[in-house]
Design a protein around this motif. Structure first.
Motif, PDB file in Angstrom:
ATOM      1  N   SER A 255      11.314   7.154  -0.461  1.00 36.47           N
ATOM      2  CA  SER A 255      11.440   5.879   0.246  1.00 36.47           C
ATOM      3  C   SER A 255      10.287   5.683   1.221  1.00 36.47           C
ATOM      4  O   SER A 255       9.764   4.567   1.360  1.00 36.47           O
ATOM      5  CB  SER A 255      12.763   5.810   0.998  1.00 36.47           C
ATOM      6  OG  SER A 255      13.839   5.850   0.112  1.00 36.47           O
ATOM      7  N   ALA A 256       9.881   6.735   1.893  1.00 42.62           N
ATOM      8  CA  ALA A 256       8.746   6.641   2.812  1.00 42.62           C
ATOM      9  C   ALA A 256       7.474   6.257   2.068  1.00 42.62           C
ATOM     10  O   ALA A 256       6.696   5.423   2.544  1.00 42.62           O
ATOM     11  CB  ALA A 256       8.553   7.957   3.556  1.00 42.62           C
ATOM     12  N   VAL A 257       7.273   6.840   0.897  1.00 44.13           N
ATOM     13  CA  VAL A 257       6.099   6.491   0.088  1.00 44.13           C
ATOM     14  C   VAL A 257       6.170   5.029  -0.346  1.00 44.13           C
ATOM     15  O   VAL A 257       5.184   4.289  -0.241  1.00 44.13           O
ATOM     16  CB  VAL A 257       5.982   7.430  -1.136  1.00 44.13           C
ATOM     17  CG1 VAL A 257       4.903   6.943  -2.090  1.00 44.13           C
ATOM     18  CG2 VAL A 257       5.695   8.848  -0.688  1.00 44.13           C
ATOM     19  N   ALA A 258       7.323   4.588  -0.807  1.00 40.25           N
ATOM     20  CA  ALA A 258       7.468   3.205  -1.278  1.00 40.25           C
ATOM     21  C   ALA A 258       7.304   2.203  -0.135  1.00 40.25           C
ATOM     22  O   ALA A 258       6.607   1.183  -0.284  1.00 40.25           O
ATOM     23  CB  ALA A 258       8.834   3.025  -1.944  1.00 40.25           C
ATOM     24  N   ILE A 259       7.914   2.478   1.008  1.00 41.05           N
ATOM     25  CA  ILE A 259       7.802   1.562   2.152  1.00 41.05           C
ATOM     26  C   ILE A 259       6.364   1.530   2.660  1.00 41.05           C
ATOM     27  O   ILE A 259       5.825   0.462   2.974  1.00 41.05           O
ATOM     28  CB  ILE A 259       8.787   1.967   3.263  1.00 41.05           C
ATOM     29  CG1 ILE A 259      10.220   1.701   2.806  1.00 41.05           C
ATOM     30  CG2 ILE A 259       8.486   1.219   4.561  1.00 41.05           C
ATOM     31  CD1 ILE A 259      11.270   2.277   3.714  1.00 41.05           C
ATOM     32  N   GLY A 260       5.720   2.679   2.738  1.00 44.28           N
ATOM     33  CA  GLY A 260       4.330   2.730   3.195  1.00 44.28           C
ATOM     34  C   GLY A 260       3.394   1.997   2.259  1.00 44.28           C
ATOM     35  O   GLY A 260       2.511   1.248   2.700  1.00 44.28           O
ATOM     36  N   ALA A 261       3.585   2.180   0.946  1.00 48.14           N
ATOM     37  CA  ALA A 261       2.743   1.464  -0.020  1.00 48.14           C
ATOM     38  C   ALA A 261       2.984  -0.038   0.057  1.00 48.14           C
ATOM     39  O   ALA A 261       2.036  -0.831  -0.006  1.00 48.14           O
ATOM     40  CB  ALA A 261       3.010   1.988  -1.430  1.00 48.14           C
ATOM     41  N   GLY A 262       4.229  -0.428   0.216  1.00 49.87           N
ATOM     42  CA  GLY A 262       4.546  -1.858   0.339  1.00 49.87           C
ATOM     43  C   GLY A 262       3.949  -2.451   1.601  1.00 49.87           C
ATOM     44  O   GLY A 262       3.393  -3.556   1.573  1.00 49.87           O
ATOM     45  N   LEU A 263       4.035  -1.742   2.710  1.00 48.13           N
ATOM     46  CA  LEU A 263       3.477  -2.235   3.959  1.00 48.13           C
ATOM     47  C   LEU A 263       1.956  -2.356   3.863  1.00 48.13           C
ATOM     48  O   LEU A 263       1.388  -3.360   4.309  1.00 48.13           O
ATOM     49  CB  LEU A 263       3.856  -1.308   5.109  1.00 48.13           C
ATOM     50  CG  LEU A 263       3.323  -1.660   6.491  1.00 48.13           C
ATOM     51  CD1 LEU A 263       3.856  -3.038   6.913  1.00 48.13           C
ATOM     52  CD2 LEU A 263       3.707  -0.611   7.491  1.00 48.13           C
ATOM     53  N   ALA A 264       1.300  -1.366   3.297  1.00 44.91           N
ATOM     54  CA  ALA A 264      -0.150  -1.435   3.148  1.00 44.91           C
ATOM     55  C   ALA A 264      -0.554  -2.578   2.217  1.00 44.91           C
ATOM     56  O   ALA A 264      -1.545  -3.274   2.468  1.00 44.91           O
ATOM     57  CB  ALA A 264      -0.695  -0.105   2.622  1.00 44.91           C
ATOM     58  N   TRP A 265       0.221  -2.799   1.169  1.00 44.90           N
ATOM     59  CA  TRP A 265      -0.075  -3.878   0.220  1.00 44.90           C
ATOM     60  C   TRP A 265       0.092  -5.240   0.893  1.00 44.90           C
ATOM     61  O   TRP A 265      -0.729  -6.131   0.705  1.00 44.90           O
ATOM     62  CB  TRP A 265       0.820  -3.752  -1.002  1.00 44.90           C
ATOM     63  CG  TRP A 265       0.561  -4.790  -2.037  1.00 44.90           C
ATOM     64  CD1 TRP A 265      -0.552  -4.898  -2.828  1.00 44.90           C
ATOM     65  CD2 TRP A 265       1.416  -5.866  -2.408  1.00 44.90           C
ATOM     66  NE1 TRP A 265      -0.411  -5.990  -3.653  1.00 44.90           N
ATOM     67  CE2 TRP A 265       0.785  -6.602  -3.416  1.00 44.90           C
ATOM     68  CE3 TRP A 265       2.683  -6.268  -1.966  1.00 44.90           C
ATOM     69  CZ2 TRP A 265       1.349  -7.717  -3.983  1.00 44.90           C
ATOM     70  CZ3 TRP A 265       3.246  -7.388  -2.543  1.00 44.90           C
ATOM     71  CH2 TRP A 265       2.587  -8.090  -3.547  1.00 44.90           C
ATOM     72  N   ILE A 266       1.152  -5.387   1.680  1.00 44.55           N
ATOM     73  CA  ILE A 266       1.375  -6.655   2.388  1.00 44.55           C
ATOM     74  C   ILE A 266       0.302  -6.871   3.452  1.00 44.55           C
ATOM     75  O   ILE A 266      -0.196  -7.976   3.635  1.00 44.55           O
ATOM     76  CB  ILE A 266       2.778  -6.671   3.018  1.00 44.55           C
ATOM     77  CG1 ILE A 266       3.840  -6.805   1.920  1.00 44.55           C
ATOM     78  CG2 ILE A 266       2.915  -7.800   4.027  1.00 44.55           C
ATOM     79  CD1 ILE A 266       5.254  -6.622   2.427  1.00 44.55           C
ATOM     80  N   ALA A 267      -0.092  -5.801   4.151  1.00 48.93           N
ATOM     81  CA  ALA A 267      -1.048  -5.941   5.232  1.00 48.93           C
ATOM     82  C   ALA A 267      -2.451  -6.265   4.742  1.00 48.93           C
ATOM     83  O   ALA A 267      -3.225  -6.881   5.455  1.00 48.93           O
ATOM     84  CB  ALA A 267      -1.082  -4.657   6.060  1.00 48.93           C
ATOM     85  N   LYS A 268      -2.783  -5.868   3.522  1.00 49.21           N
ATOM     86  CA  LYS A 268      -4.128  -6.146   3.017  1.00 49.21           C
ATOM     87  C   LYS A 268      -4.319  -7.598   2.640  1.00 49.21           C
ATOM     88  O   LYS A 268      -5.419  -8.075   2.537  1.00 49.21           O
ATOM     89  CB  LYS A 268      -4.462  -5.251   1.836  1.00 49.21           C
ATOM     90  CG  LYS A 268      -3.815  -5.670   0.538  1.00 49.21           C
ATOM     91  CD  LYS A 268      -4.369  -4.872  -0.626  1.00 49.21           C
ATOM     92  CE  LYS A 268      -3.721  -5.302  -1.908  1.00 49.21           C
ATOM     93  NZ  LYS A 268      -4.233  -6.528  -2.455  1.00 49.21           N
ATOM     94  N   GLU A 269      -3.249  -8.326   2.461  1.00 51.46           N
ATOM     95  CA  GLU A 269      -3.325  -9.741   2.072  1.00 51.46           C
ATOM     96  C   GLU A 269      -3.874 -10.568   3.183  1.00 51.46           C
ATOM     97  O   GLU A 269      -3.653 -10.485   4.291  1.00 51.46           O
ATOM     98  CB  GLU A 269      -1.947 -10.248   1.679  1.00 51.46           C
ATOM     99  CG  GLU A 269      -1.398  -9.560   0.462  1.00 51.46           C
ATOM    100  CD  GLU A 269      -2.026 -10.010  -0.831  1.00 51.46           C
ATOM    101  OE1 GLU A 269      -2.318 -11.198  -0.979  1.00 51.46           O
ATOM    102  OE2 GLU A 269      -2.220  -9.149  -1.688  1.00 51.46           O
TER     103      GLU A 269
END
Length: 66
Positions: free
Chosen positions: A52-66
């Protein structure tokens, strides 16, 4: 004065996202569930938490790069 990003919090979101991914991966590699202190339910909880930490971190980084 032009800035590199229009959102001042974008680097923070990327940094926190990458940190969460690294912490999740380090938890999986460290295999804390290999210790005999807990049962199968604890082991499954730790694996789900790390993933879950990996998934949340990847999602946050993906959203933040937009």
């Amino acid at each position: 004065m032009a800035t590199a990003t229009s959102d001042r919090l974008q680097p923070l979101g990327l940094g926190v996202g990458v940190l969460l991914v690294l912490v999740g991966i380090a938890t999986l590699v460290g295999t804390p569930w290999a210790q005999k202190s807990g049962g199968a339910l604890v082991m499954v909880g730790q694996i789900v938490g790390a993933l879950s930490a990996v998934a949340i971190g990847a999602g946050l980084a993906w959203i933040a790069k937009e």
